[in-house]
Design a protein around this motif. Structure first.
Motif, PDB file in Angstrom:
ATOM      1  N   ASP A   1      26.680 -23.695 -10.715  1.00  0.00           N
ATOM      2  CA  ASP A   1      26.582 -22.269 -10.439  1.00  0.00           C
ATOM      3  C   ASP A   1      27.479 -21.492 -11.401  1.00  0.00           C
ATOM      4  O   ASP A   1      28.674 -21.368 -11.198  1.00  0.00           O
ATOM      5  N   PRO A   2      26.885 -20.965 -12.472  1.00  0.00           N
ATOM      6  CA  PRO A   2      27.699 -20.276 -13.471  1.00  0.00           C
ATOM      7  C   PRO A   2      28.415 -19.042 -12.920  1.00  0.00           C
ATOM      8  O   PRO A   2      29.530 -18.752 -13.344  1.00  0.00           O
ATOM      9  N   ILE A   3      27.798 -18.334 -11.971  1.00  0.00           N
ATOM     10  CA  ILE A   3      28.417 -17.111 -11.451  1.00  0.00           C
ATOM     11  C   ILE A   3      29.760 -17.420 -10.800  1.00  0.00           C
ATOM     12  O   ILE A   3      30.770 -16.757 -11.080  1.00  0.00           O
ATOM     13  N   THR A   4      29.804 -18.441  -9.935  1.00  0.00           N
ATOM     14  CA  THR A   4      31.085 -18.728  -9.276  1.00  0.00           C
ATOM     15  C   THR A   4      32.126 -19.195 -10.297  1.00  0.00           C
ATOM     16  O   THR A   4      33.305 -18.897 -10.157  1.00  0.00           O
ATOM     17  N   LYS A   5      31.686 -19.873 -11.338  1.00  0.00           N
ATOM     18  CA  LYS A   5      32.641 -20.295 -12.373  1.00  0.00           C
ATOM     19  C   LYS A   5      33.160 -19.089 -13.156  1.00  0.00           C
ATOM     20  O   LYS A   5      34.352 -19.023 -13.490  1.00  0.00           O
ATOM     21  N   LEU A   6      32.280 -18.159 -13.464  1.00  0.00           N
ATOM     22  CA  LEU A   6      32.724 -16.948 -14.159  1.00  0.00           C
ATOM     23  C   LEU A   6      33.690 -16.148 -13.294  1.00  0.00           C
ATOM     24  O   LEU A   6      34.722 -15.663 -13.764  1.00  0.00           O
ATOM     25  N   GLN A   7      33.376 -16.045 -12.000  1.00  0.00           N
ATOM     26  CA  GLN A   7      34.245 -15.286 -11.093  1.00  0.00           C
ATOM     27  C   GLN A   7      35.591 -15.968 -10.908  1.00  0.00           C
ATOM     28  O   GLN A   7      36.595 -15.322 -10.641  1.00  0.00           O
ATOM     29  N   HIS A   8      35.599 -17.287 -11.015  1.00  0.00           N
ATOM     30  CA  HIS A   8      36.861 -18.020 -10.975  1.00  0.00           C
ATOM     31  C   HIS A   8      37.716 -17.626 -12.181  1.00  0.00           C
ATOM     32  O   HIS A   8      38.915 -17.386 -12.059  1.00  0.00           O
ATOM     33  N   MET A   9      37.089 -17.526 -13.333  1.00  0.00           N
ATOM     34  CA  MET A   9      37.853 -17.213 -14.543  1.00  0.00           C
ATOM     35  C   MET A   9      38.290 -15.755 -14.598  1.00  0.00           C
ATOM     36  O   MET A   9      39.384 -15.458 -15.100  1.00  0.00           O
ATOM     37  N   THR A  10      37.461 -14.827 -14.123  1.00  0.00           N
ATOM     38  CA  THR A  10      37.855 -13.411 -14.192  1.00  0.00           C
ATOM     39  C   THR A  10      39.108 -13.135 -13.377  1.00  0.00           C
ATOM     40  O   THR A  10      39.833 -12.182 -13.663  1.00  0.00           O
ATOM     41  N   TYR A  11      39.368 -13.976 -12.382  1.00  0.00           N
ATOM     42  CA  TYR A  11      40.624 -13.813 -11.627  1.00  0.00           C
ATOM     43  C   TYR A  11      41.827 -13.788 -12.576  1.00  0.00           C
ATOM     44  O   TYR A  11      42.770 -13.032 -12.357  1.00  0.00           O
TER      45      TYR A  11
END
Lengths: 205, 205
Positions: free
Chosen positions: A192-202
DNA sequence: TAGATTGTTAATCGATTAACAATC
DNA sequence: TAGATTGTTAATCGATTAACAATC
């Protein structure tokens, strides 16, 4: 009863295997837990501890034979045999997976592809003909495949997953952005790329 | 100094957010740690503990306002703002990502796409024109993007990643089956179907 | 042999769960 | 009010690391 291996340990083995296969291609004959760990950012102690769950694969003073350890890990992970895959959902992502050579190179072969769009059925993608979703349980059961990749919209994922399980599927790689609710003996992994991206934007401003 | 939040906690927040956004769309106004946990297979205690790292978002006796908690989590994860993405590698997978609507819906917008194949440069994919790899650092720097998605062959991934960082990229979603060796302040997440499949085959006969 | 490195034990560290006072 | 549920503390559980005897 045999002690069971922590899942977190199992999850690291494919990373060890990948690094070791890379060494093998480079012609590196032996390695150490230190060197292997450095290459993938894991401590030497952890690698030795993880491997010790499965046996003794090294030699004091010299380390591990790369070829031998590759063989052992492939055997432990059951990837010393080919696996058939079922692909459900032949959109852009499903198409990319169907034509990806990396699967075949590692012993994963797509043997069935399904899509509910009548315009797609009958077309050939990769090595297989796209089938409609009718009788998907029967077709999957006939194939004998145990692993499926799910690239359908989130709204369809749960229902499709249940059909697959009825057809004998026991492991699902789920690309749908949706938590599946399935029996405990079915293995599910999520991509799931979205959850990975949201992890990084933190960590970004 | 402020206590830092464990990365494993941060990694769960996008899952909470996804489940809560789903509830929001369903018109569910309030939820509890128990209900939220049941929906994603996490214990109620853990959800309360995780959230407590960031503040007090609930009310005793009634639980959490879904809308409020969504807002709070979006703010914590910095996804209450749009983010620009750079895509490098426009093969089948890169094409699928470029046309995937899920990114835009969550505030992630691809603003640049690169490929080293001259036959592809100039073509339009999604909303952007494919550029060659020349001066990639400069072009990325001009865009101001901080996040990249890497869908190039493993053999090119390390070099491309280094160029991206020179261009100001600080987070990379790496689809190349390759461990990147990068400065510690660069955030990297990996998406790798092969290792996930190999994790599951361990549990299959 | 001397040096290097394993496999394993014990110590440390961190994450999860249980329990409950506070309170809506 | 009575019931429900939070936020938090303490207890438990599990994972990682450090250290070292064994030995190649």
């Amino acid at each position: 009863m045999e002690k069971s291996i922590p899942d977190i340990v199992v999850g690291r083995l494919p990373r060890y295997l990948r690094a070791l296969e890379y060494m093998l291609r480079k012609g590196i004959k032996t390695t150490s837990s230190q060197e292997l760990g450095d290459s993938i950012g894991i401590s030497a102690a952890q690698i030795r501890k993880d491997l010790s769950q499965f046996g003794e694969f090294g030699k004091q003073g010299t380390g591990y034979s790369v070829r031998f350890l590759v063989d052992q890990l492939q055997s432990i992970l059951h990837v010393n045999q080919p696996w058939d895959l079922v692909l459900v959902g032949v959109g852009d992502l499903g198409t990319a997976l169907a034509t990806y050579q990396g699967f075949v190179n590692r012993g994963f072969r797509i043997v069935l592809a399904f899509d509910n769009d009548p315009a797609k059925t009958g077309k050939i993608i990769g090595d297989v003909t796209i089938l409609g979703m009718d009788d998907i349980e029967v077709k999957v059961a006939e194939s004998g495949a145990k692993i499926a990749m799910l690239t359908v919209p989130a709204s369809a994922a749960q229902e499709v997953a249940e059909s697959l399980i009825k057809g004998g599927i026991r492991a699902i790689l789920n690309y749908a952005p949706m938590q599946l609710s399935l029996p405990a003996d079915i293995h599910v992994e999520y991509i799931d790329p979205i959850t990975k991206l949201q992890h990084m934007t933190y960590y970004l401003d």
